[in-house]
Design a protein around this motif. Structure first.
Motif, PDB file in Angstrom:
ATOM      1  N   ALA A   1      -3.083   9.178   5.619  1.00 48.31           N
ATOM      2  CA  ALA A   1      -1.892   8.390   5.279  1.00 48.31           C
ATOM      3  C   ALA A   1      -2.277   7.162   4.462  1.00 48.31           C
ATOM      4  CB  ALA A   1      -1.164   7.971   6.559  1.00 48.31           C
ATOM      5  N   VAL A   2      -3.408   6.544   4.808  1.00 52.34           N
ATOM      6  CA  VAL A   2      -3.867   5.355   4.076  1.00 52.34           C
ATOM      7  C   VAL A   2      -4.164   5.701   2.626  1.00 52.34           C
ATOM      8  CG1 VAL A   2      -5.714   3.654   3.844  1.00 52.34           C
ATOM      9  CG2 VAL A   2      -4.781   4.165   6.107  1.00 52.34           C
ATOM     10  N   PHE A   3      -5.065   6.674   2.412  1.00 46.11           N
ATOM     11  CA  PHE A   3      -5.475   6.913   1.027  1.00 46.11           C
ATOM     12  C   PHE A   3      -4.378   7.559   0.181  1.00 46.11           C
ATOM     13  CE2 PHE A   3      -7.904  10.633   3.043  1.00 46.11           C
ATOM     14  CZ  PHE A   3      -7.149  11.668   2.497  1.00 46.11           C
TER      15      PHE A   3
ATOM     16  N   THR B   1       6.128   1.359  -4.031  1.00 43.06           N
ATOM     17  CA  THR B   1       5.654  -0.020  -4.001  1.00 43.06           C
ATOM     18  C   THR B   1       4.596  -0.180  -2.917  1.00 43.06           C
ATOM     19  OG1 THR B   1       7.283  -0.752  -2.368  1.00 43.06           O
ATOM     20  CG2 THR B   1       7.947  -0.806  -4.701  1.00 43.06           C
ATOM     21  N   VAL B   2       3.874  -1.279  -2.976  1.00 41.63           N
ATOM     22  CA  VAL B   2       2.886  -1.555  -1.932  1.00 41.63           C
ATOM     23  C   VAL B   2       3.577  -1.683  -0.581  1.00 41.63           C
ATOM     24  CG1 VAL B   2       1.230  -3.252  -1.061  1.00 41.63           C
ATOM     25  CG2 VAL B   2       1.212  -2.629  -3.481  1.00 41.63           C
ATOM     26  N   ASP B   3       4.723  -2.333  -0.559  1.00 40.90           N
ATOM     27  CA  ASP B   3       5.440  -2.493   0.703  1.00 40.90           C
ATOM     28  C   ASP B   3       5.848  -1.140   1.274  1.00 40.90           C
ATOM     29  OD1 ASP B   3       6.624  -4.377   2.655  1.00 40.90           O
ATOM     30  OD2 ASP B   3       8.510  -3.447   2.019  1.00 40.90           O
ATOM     31  N   GLN B   4       6.315  -0.251   0.423  1.00 37.13           N
ATOM     32  CA  GLN B   4       6.666   1.094   0.890  1.00 37.13           C
ATOM     33  C   GLN B   4       5.428   1.824   1.413  1.00 37.13           C
ATOM     34  OE1 GLN B   4       8.472   2.435  -2.793  1.00 37.13           O
ATOM     35  NE2 GLN B   4      10.540   2.352  -1.917  1.00 37.13           N
ATOM     36  N   ALA B   5       4.309   1.639   0.731  1.00 34.98           N
ATOM     37  CA  ALA B   5       3.066   2.284   1.156  1.00 34.98           C
ATOM     38  C   ALA B   5       2.644   1.794   2.532  1.00 34.98           C
ATOM     39  CB  ALA B   5       1.963   2.016   0.134  1.00 34.98           C
ATOM     40  N   MET B   6       2.657   0.480   2.725  1.00 31.35           N
ATOM     41  CA  MET B   6       2.228  -0.082   4.000  1.00 31.35           C
ATOM     42  C   MET B   6       3.176   0.307   5.132  1.00 31.35           C
ATOM     43  SD  MET B   6      -0.685  -1.692   3.715  1.00 31.35           S
ATOM     44  CE  MET B   6      -1.078  -0.152   2.851  1.00 31.35           C
ATOM     45  N   LYS B   7       4.465   0.354   4.841  1.00 31.36           N
ATOM     46  CA  LYS B   7       5.418   0.763   5.869  1.00 31.36           C
ATOM     47  C   LYS B   7       5.221   2.229   6.246  1.00 31.36           C
ATOM     48  CE  LYS B   7       9.031  -2.665   5.000  1.00 31.36           C
ATOM     49  NZ  LYS B   7      10.388  -2.930   4.442  1.00 31.36           N
ATOM     50  N   ALA B   8       4.900   3.060   5.260  1.00 23.78           N
ATOM     51  CA  ALA B   8       4.669   4.480   5.542  1.00 23.78           C
ATOM     52  C   ALA B   8       3.418   4.667   6.397  1.00 23.78           C
ATOM     53  CB  ALA B   8       4.537   5.254   4.231  1.00 23.78           C
ATOM     54  N   VAL B   9       2.353   3.933   6.068  1.00 19.76           N
ATOM     55  CA  VAL B   9       1.118   4.033   6.851  1.00 19.76           C
ATOM     56  C   VAL B   9       1.347   3.494   8.260  1.00 19.76           C
ATOM     57  CG1 VAL B   9      -1.303   3.353   7.008  1.00 19.76           C
ATOM     58  CG2 VAL B   9      -0.299   3.835   4.773  1.00 19.76           C
TER      59      VAL B   9
ATOM     60  N   ALA C   1       4.149   3.445   9.904  1.00 16.93           N
ATOM     61  CA  ALA C   1       4.969   4.406  10.647  1.00 16.93           C
ATOM     62  C   ALA C   1       4.109   5.551  11.168  1.00 16.93           C
ATOM     63  CB  ALA C   1       6.081   4.943   9.749  1.00 16.93           C
ATOM     64  N   THR C   2       3.150   5.985  10.354  1.00 16.59           N
ATOM     65  CA  THR C   2       2.238   7.051  10.785  1.00 16.59           C
ATOM     66  C   THR C   2       1.406   6.595  11.976  1.00 16.59           C
ATOM     67  OG1 THR C   2       2.100   7.977   8.547  1.00 16.59           O
ATOM     68  CG2 THR C   2       0.315   8.517  10.070  1.00 16.59           C
ATOM     69  N   ALA C   3       0.856   5.383  11.884  1.00 19.86           N
ATOM     70  CA  ALA C   3       0.038   4.860  12.979  1.00 19.86           C
ATOM     71  C   ALA C   3       0.858   4.706  14.258  1.00 19.86           C
ATOM     72  CB  ALA C   3      -0.577   3.520  12.579  1.00 19.86           C
ATOM     73  N   THR C   4       2.071   4.216  14.116  1.00 22.44           N
ATOM     74  CA  THR C   4       2.936   4.023  15.284  1.00 22.44           C
ATOM     75  C   THR C   4       3.243   5.354  15.958  1.00 22.44           C
ATOM     76  OG1 THR C   4       3.936   2.047  14.306  1.00 22.44           O
ATOM     77  CG2 THR C   4       5.169   3.152  16.055  1.00 22.44           C
ATOM     78  N   GLU C   5       3.539   6.352  15.145  1.00 24.21           N
ATOM     79  CA  GLU C   5       3.837   7.676  15.703  1.00 24.21           C
ATOM     80  C   GLU C   5       2.610   8.287  16.366  1.00 24.21           C
ATOM     81  OE1 GLU C   5       5.447  12.092  14.245  1.00 24.21           O
ATOM     82  OE2 GLU C   5       5.238  10.451  12.801  1.00 24.21           O
ATOM     83  N   LEU C   6       1.465   8.202  15.702  1.00 23.08           N
ATOM     84  CA  LEU C   6       0.248   8.809  16.238  1.00 23.08           C
ATOM     85  C   LEU C   6      -0.234   8.121  17.512  1.00 23.08           C
ATOM     86  CD1 LEU C   6      -1.690   9.343  12.878  1.00 23.08           C
ATOM     87  CD2 LEU C   6      -0.738  11.133  14.342  1.00 23.08           C
ATOM     88  N   SER C   7      -0.011   6.813  17.589  1.00 23.91           N
ATOM     89  CA  SER C   7      -0.481   6.061  18.758  1.00 23.91           C
ATOM     90  C   SER C   7       0.484   6.157  19.933  1.00 23.91           C
ATOM     91  CB  SER C   7      -0.687   4.589  18.390  1.00 23.91           C
ATOM     92  OG  SER C   7       0.547   3.968  18.050  1.00 23.91           O
ATOM     93  N   GLY C   8       1.624   6.825  19.706  1.00 27.19           N
ATOM     94  CA  GLY C   8       2.593   6.969  20.787  1.00 27.19           C
ATOM     95  C   GLY C   8       3.515   5.792  20.924  1.00 27.19           C
TER      96      GLY C   8
END
Length: 401
Positions: free
Chosen positions: A368-370, A382-390, A392-399
């Motif tokens: 998700a990062v790269f 945008t960078v903001d969209q990128a960071m929010k997407a990453v 969201a992935t971390a939040t979902e994966l971490s439960g």
């Protein structure tokens, strides 16, 4: 007794392995596999509860997964790991829930490299210690026409882009995830968000070669930094000055590239570690013998031989940098390590990307990062969209969703 050792490297000299056999009576069968194939084999064997090797690779990025799944023996039960901690600072990267999954057999951490001739030709007499000054110096180099694109960032959608961002986030004074795996970079004023903005802005401003959008880290090292096409790499690899940039065959810049204490917000920052380790799978046929090998293989004395400080016949061509601070200091004192004093100092203070250990879901997180950083550099998001997407992935994966 024969043990199988599987790593993603050609074997050390047989004369060195013979010393281990003479000392212990244990013969080593060395198995070499490409890194990706090796990781797949480790997972397949563990899932099937089948024997693959007595000792094999433990990559820093898989410590959380391997520890959580209990695929490797805890090494504190077989080795005196407490005695290693002061001498082997990157041991922390291999600890999960108090258990040591692997022992680092080399030292690897992200460093800043600079072509001092390019900086001097732009009239820069004092090397930068802050990110702000570093960026201004890159602009001076570009404006002076020393090189067209002074900064190397590998924006290909690959692991090297993720690790570059981790080091840049660290330089901006922050961390990537907290101890529960929650993202620390979603807010625009966070270090991770600022790091991503800095990287993408450098690309879009023209400090980074346009072709880097599809260039991976090692390609950038060989075609740009080693050829004098750029003036600096902010998150390069430890040992690369001696192993590549000083090469009379593979480099056109011997004597011109040095390590620079990584610029931070208000002064030099620490360096993020990404070392290789070795551990004992649960299905090992000879775990005690494997522990004896690991104890020998990761000892300061053997690492010094592999690094070329002793008998030349025992030097290991595939070996870059010892994991023991004292061994690196000996290399620096002997003159056999380019940038020795600087690189030894950085090893002492290097720190893990994830102090709590890489999460079990690290591969999905890194992807998700790269992927998102690459897309932000292309301008498709945008960078903001990128960071929010990453995030969201971390939040979902971490439960935490």
């Amino acid at each position: 007794m024969t043990i199988t050792v599987a790593l993603a490297a050609d074997p050390p000299p047989q004369a060195l392995l013979n010393q281990f056999t003479e000392k212990t009576g244990i013969t080593v069968n060395w198995l070499t596999l490409p890194w990706d194939d090796l990781q797949a084999k480790i997972s397949e064997a563990a899932t099937a509860k089948a024997f693959f090797a007595d000792a094999t690779n433990v990559d820093w990025s898989r410590v959380g997964e391997l520890g959580e799944l209990d695929w490797f023996y805890p090494l504190e039960d077989r080795l005196d790991v407490d005695a290693m901690r002061a001498e082997v600072p990157q041991l922390e990267s291999f600890t999960k829930d108090g258990h040591v999954v692997g022992i680092p057999y080399d030292a690897s951490y992200l460093v800043t490299t600079v072509n001092t001739e390019h900086f001097a030709n732009a009239g820069i007499t004092t090397m930068p210690t802050t990110i702000h000054q570093y960026t201004e110096d890159l602009r001076k180099i570009k404006k002076a026409g020393v090189v067209t694109y002074p900064l190397s960032i590998p924006f290909a959608a690959a692991e090297g882009l993720s690790t570059y961002w981790y080091q840049t986030t660290n330089a901006f004074g922050g961390t990537v995830l907290d101890e529960l795996g929650a993202p620390q970079f979603a807010s625009p004023d966070s270090a991770g968000h600022r790091a991503a903005r800095w990287m993408v802005a450098a690309f879009q401003e023209g400090l980074v070669p346009p072709g880097n959008i599809d260039l991976a880290d090692q390609q950038a090292q060989r075609t740009q930094m080693a050829r004098g096409q750029v003036a600096s790499t902010f998150a390069d690899y430890s040992g690369v000055v001696g192993s590549l940039y000083e090469s009379l065959i593979d480099s056109s810049v011997p004597g011109r590239v040095q390590y620079l204490m990584t610029p931070g917000v208000s002064g030099p920052a620490q360096n993020i570690s990404n070392p290789d380790g070795i551990g004992i799978p649960r299905q090992a046929q000879h775990p005690e013998a494997a522990a004896s090998f690991i104890d020998w293989f990761t000892s300061a004395a053997v690492q010094e031989e592999m690094a070329g400080l002793g008998d030349p016949r025992l030097a290991w061509a595939a070996y870059t940098l010892p994991s023991h601070v004292s061994s690196v200091e000996k290399m620096a004192t002997s003159g056999k390590l380019a940038g020795g004093p600087e690189i030894a100092g950085m090893l002492k203070t290097s720190r893990p990307v994830f102090p709590q250990g890489a999460p079990t879901w690290y591969p999905q997180f890194s992807r998700a990062v790269f992927t998102n950083l690459h897309d932000a550099a292309t301008g498709s998001i945008t960078v903001d969209q990128a960071m929010k997407a990453v995030a969201a992935t971390a939040t979902e994966l971490s439960g935490g969703a």
